[in-house]
Design a protein around this motif. Structure first.
Motif, PDB file in Angstrom:
ATOM      1  N   PRO A 147     -14.239 -13.057  24.988  1.00  0.00           N
ATOM      2  CA  PRO A 147     -14.809 -12.592  26.263  1.00  0.00           C
ATOM      3  C   PRO A 147     -13.742 -12.003  27.183  1.00  0.00           C
ATOM      4  O   PRO A 147     -12.800 -12.698  27.569  1.00  0.00           O
ATOM      5  N   ARG A 148     -13.876 -10.731  27.496  1.00  0.00           N
ATOM      6  CA  ARG A 148     -12.941 -10.052  28.391  1.00  0.00           C
ATOM      7  C   ARG A 148     -13.746  -9.130  29.302  1.00  0.00           C
ATOM      8  O   ARG A 148     -14.744  -8.535  28.881  1.00  0.00           O
ATOM      9  N   PRO A 149     -13.323  -8.971  30.549  1.00  0.00           N
ATOM     10  CA  PRO A 149     -14.076  -8.106  31.473  1.00  0.00           C
ATOM     11  C   PRO A 149     -14.056  -6.633  31.085  1.00  0.00           C
ATOM     12  O   PRO A 149     -14.872  -5.850  31.582  1.00  0.00           O
ATOM     13  N   ASN A 150     -13.144  -6.246  30.185  1.00  0.00           N
ATOM     14  CA  ASN A 150     -13.037  -4.840  29.773  1.00  0.00           C
ATOM     15  C   ASN A 150     -13.408  -4.632  28.307  1.00  0.00           C
ATOM     16  O   ASN A 150     -13.028  -3.635  27.699  1.00  0.00           O
ATOM     17  N   LEU A 151     -14.185  -5.580  27.733  1.00  0.00           N
ATOM     18  CA  LEU A 151     -14.499  -5.517  26.300  1.00  0.00           C
ATOM     19  C   LEU A 151     -16.000  -5.721  26.054  1.00  0.00           C
ATOM     20  O   LEU A 151     -16.591  -6.703  26.509  1.00  0.00           O
ATOM     21  N   LEU A 152     -16.592  -4.770  25.331  1.00  0.00           N
ATOM     22  CA  LEU A 152     -18.006  -4.830  24.948  1.00  0.00           C
ATOM     23  C   LEU A 152     -18.111  -4.844  23.433  1.00  0.00           C
ATOM     24  O   LEU A 152     -17.382  -4.130  22.748  1.00  0.00           O
ATOM     25  N   SER A 153     -19.025  -5.656  22.897  1.00  0.00           N
ATOM     26  CA  SER A 153     -19.359  -5.567  21.470  1.00  0.00           C
ATOM     27  C   SER A 153     -20.802  -5.071  21.362  1.00  0.00           C
ATOM     28  O   SER A 153     -21.647  -5.423  22.178  1.00  0.00           O
ATOM     29  N   TYR A 154     -21.074  -4.266  20.342  1.00  0.00           N
ATOM     30  CA  TYR A 154     -22.389  -3.633  20.264  1.00  0.00           C
ATOM     31  C   TYR A 154     -22.787  -3.351  18.820  1.00  0.00           C
ATOM     32  O   TYR A 154     -21.945  -3.277  17.926  1.00  0.00           O
ATOM     33  N   SER A 155     -24.074  -3.189  18.608  1.00  0.00           N
ATOM     34  CA  SER A 155     -24.613  -2.718  17.327  1.00  0.00           C
ATOM     35  C   SER A 155     -26.080  -2.364  17.533  1.00  0.00           C
ATOM     36  O   SER A 155     -26.601  -2.456  18.650  1.00  0.00           O
ATOM     37  N   GLY A 156     -26.741  -1.954  16.453  1.00  0.00           N
ATOM     38  CA  GLY A 156     -28.144  -1.573  16.527  1.00  0.00           C
ATOM     39  C   GLY A 156     -28.996  -2.437  15.619  1.00  0.00           C
ATOM     40  O   GLY A 156     -28.484  -3.171  14.780  1.00  0.00           O
ATOM     41  N   LYS A 157     -30.305  -2.343  15.776  1.00  0.00           N
ATOM     42  CA  LYS A 157     -31.241  -3.215  15.060  1.00  0.00           C
ATOM     43  C   LYS A 157     -31.714  -2.559  13.758  1.00  0.00           C
ATOM     44  O   LYS A 157     -32.889  -2.218  13.596  1.00  0.00           O
ATOM     45  N   MET A 158     -30.772  -2.418  12.819  1.00  0.00           N
ATOM     46  CA  MET A 158     -31.097  -1.829  11.533  1.00  0.00           C
ATOM     47  C   MET A 158     -32.098  -2.681  10.753  1.00  0.00           C
ATOM     48  O   MET A 158     -32.835  -2.170   9.906  1.00  0.00           O
ATOM     49  N   GLY A 302     -19.410  -7.906  27.600  1.00  0.00           N
ATOM     50  CA  GLY A 302     -20.356  -8.782  26.912  1.00  0.00           C
ATOM     51  C   GLY A 302     -20.773  -8.188  25.585  1.00  0.00           C
ATOM     52  O   GLY A 302     -19.944  -7.683  24.827  1.00  0.00           O
ATOM     53  N   SER A 303     -22.067  -8.238  25.294  1.00  0.00           N
ATOM     54  CA  SER A 303     -22.582  -7.685  24.041  1.00  0.00           C
ATOM     55  C   SER A 303     -23.871  -6.930  24.306  1.00  0.00           C
ATOM     56  O   SER A 303     -24.611  -7.252  25.234  1.00  0.00           O
ATOM     57  N   GLN A 304     -24.128  -5.928  23.505  1.00  0.00           N
ATOM     58  CA  GLN A 304     -25.351  -5.138  23.641  1.00  0.00           C
ATOM     59  C   GLN A 304     -25.920  -4.828  22.269  1.00  0.00           C
ATOM     60  O   GLN A 304     -25.237  -4.253  21.413  1.00  0.00           O
ATOM     61  N   TRP A 305     -27.164  -5.224  22.086  1.00  0.00           N
ATOM     62  CA  TRP A 305     -27.891  -4.921  20.858  1.00  0.00           C
ATOM     63  C   TRP A 305     -28.832  -3.776  21.199  1.00  0.00           C
ATOM     64  O   TRP A 305     -29.830  -3.984  21.884  1.00  0.00           O
ATOM     65  N   ASN A 312     -32.062   4.540  17.914  1.00  0.00           N
ATOM     66  CA  ASN A 312     -30.712   4.378  17.386  1.00  0.00           C
ATOM     67  C   ASN A 312     -30.717   4.186  15.863  1.00  0.00           C
ATOM     68  O   ASN A 312     -29.772   4.552  15.176  1.00  0.00           O
ATOM     69  N   THR A 313     -31.798   3.604  15.338  1.00  0.00           N
ATOM     70  CA  THR A 313     -31.975   3.467  13.884  1.00  0.00           C
ATOM     71  C   THR A 313     -33.266   4.182  13.494  1.00  0.00           C
ATOM     72  O   THR A 313     -34.284   4.054  14.177  1.00  0.00           O
TER      73      THR A 313
END
Length: 384
Positions: A147-158, A302-305, A312-313
């Motif tokens: 967890p960092r204020p300048n870090l995002l993790s992401y992906s799509g709902k394949m 944070g994270s974004q799905w 996106n898919t």
């Protein structure tokens, strides 16, 4: 000496001239302030400096799959927004560290956006996001992302697309034996395999999905060995799908004369005769929105799905001649329910492949669990 009438006319003329001067001054003042206001507003809305973007990809440019999907999406976004970018493919952990250092140096430490959508890059972006807090970072969904204020993790709902292609395969093939060539044993693989198997068994309750891990995304020799092991053990397989970033599976299906459900943009066009459909990524829409928000100073960590509804898919190159009308009706129904958020693939009852009830009827798996923690196969799946 002026008469009273002449004095009255003189003062009336003076009053009219004074009124005209006042009106003229008022118009000039209003125009001046209106003009100044417009200039100030436009200057406030204009970005001080457009963000620089760098994309790091572990695959190869031209793979018609994961790498090209991100490269195409990024170029679509930066061209639309007028941003500058640089792209590096065939990147490993060491190159990831080096490229980021060089990017910071070339941008003189003023900030920018660094995108590295691969599990291989998680340790790299964890380290560099801490080292360079003035830069924004975006990496793939991974429970190791710190967890960092300048870090995002992401992906799509394949997995939604996988479920629908499972329905298609169930209708297209008169067999209960199917294969899945997977890359790595991670939550993404488990949810995609499970969704495909559940789509199959929605149509064919007796369907068996045989999974083999290649332990690589793009090394041809390992992938071909995995395909060989799968087909040698299960020669009755009549359809194979995959999560590989090469066209090895598509080529094998073409020469073996069996059906393939392609992934990325590998086989749906080139191997049309043996391709049922293609599960593909389309990152441009998300990247436009995301990069625009970063450029406007609204980065969210944070994270974004990425929502399925965003497109996106997608499913491409459907071979309709291999599908009966009832299959198209069923696919459309499920797809529309997904778009309306009225259908969740991972809704119970769900049993795992050892017969254990994992989810009771009507219950839904926690999305965070599906994203980060799924490590088991559903009923009807076996692994070599």
């Amino acid at each position: 000496m002026k008469t009273s009438k002449e004095f009255a006319a003189y003062y009336q003329l003076q009053a009219i001239m004074l009124s005209l001067i006042v009106m003229g001054l008022a118009i000039l003042i209003l125009f001046y302030y209106d003009f100044k206001t417009q200039v100030v507003i436009e200057d406030e809305l204009a970005p001080k400096q457009k963000v620089m973007v760098m994309l790091l990809i572990n695959g190869l440019r031209g793979d018609s799959s994961w790498a090209d999907a991100h490269i195409d999406g990024l170029l679509e976004a930066v061209n639309h927004l007028g941003l500058q970018s640089e792209i590096h493919d065939s990147v490993n952990h060491e190159k990831c560290l080096s490229y980021i250092d060089r990017f910071v140096e070339s941008t003189r430490g003023k900030g920018g956006l660094i995108m590295a959508p691969s599990y291989e890059f998680t340790p790299c972006i964890n380290e560099k996001a801490l080292e360079y807090p003035q830069y924004f970072f975006a990496g793939i969904f991974d429970d190791r992302v710190e967890p960092r204020p300048n870090l995002l993790s992401y992906s799509g709902k394949m997995h939604n697309i996988r479920y629908i292609t499972g329905i298609m395969a169930g209708y297209a093939v008169d067999s209960s034996e199917f294969g899945f060539v997977a890359a790595e044993p991670n939550p993404e693989t488990y949810r995609d395999v499970n969704a495909f198997a559940m789509g199959l068994r929605y149509v064919r309750p007796d369907a068996r999905l045989h999974v083999v891990m290649a332990h690589t995304w793009h090394e041809h020799e390992k992938i071909q060995d995995a395909i060989s092991r799968l087909y040698h053990k299960y020669p009755r397989i009549q359809a194979i799908t995959h999560g590989i970033d090469t066209d090895d599976v598509d080529i094998f299906c073409y020469h073996a004369g069996i059906l393939c459900i392609s992934y990325g943009n590998n086989g749906g066009h080139y191997y049309r005769e043996n391709s049922l459909a293609e599960a593909s990524w389309r990152w441009g829409v998300f990247y436009k929105h995301f990069m625009s928000s970063v450029n406007e100073g609204m980065f969210q960590s944070g994270s974004q799905w990425v929502d399925f509804q965003s497109g996106n898919t997608i499913i491409r190159h459907v071979n309709y001649k291999l599908l009966p009308d009832r299959a198209l009706t069923e696919m459309d129904k499920i797809f529309n329910l997904m778009v309306q958020s009225r259908f969740d693939v991972f809704t119970g009852p769900i049993y795992d492949n050892k017969g254990e009830l994992r989810l009771s009827r009507g219950a839904r798996l926690d999305p965070l669990y599906v994203m980060y923690s799924m490590d088991w196969f559903v009923e009807g799946v076996d692994e070599l």
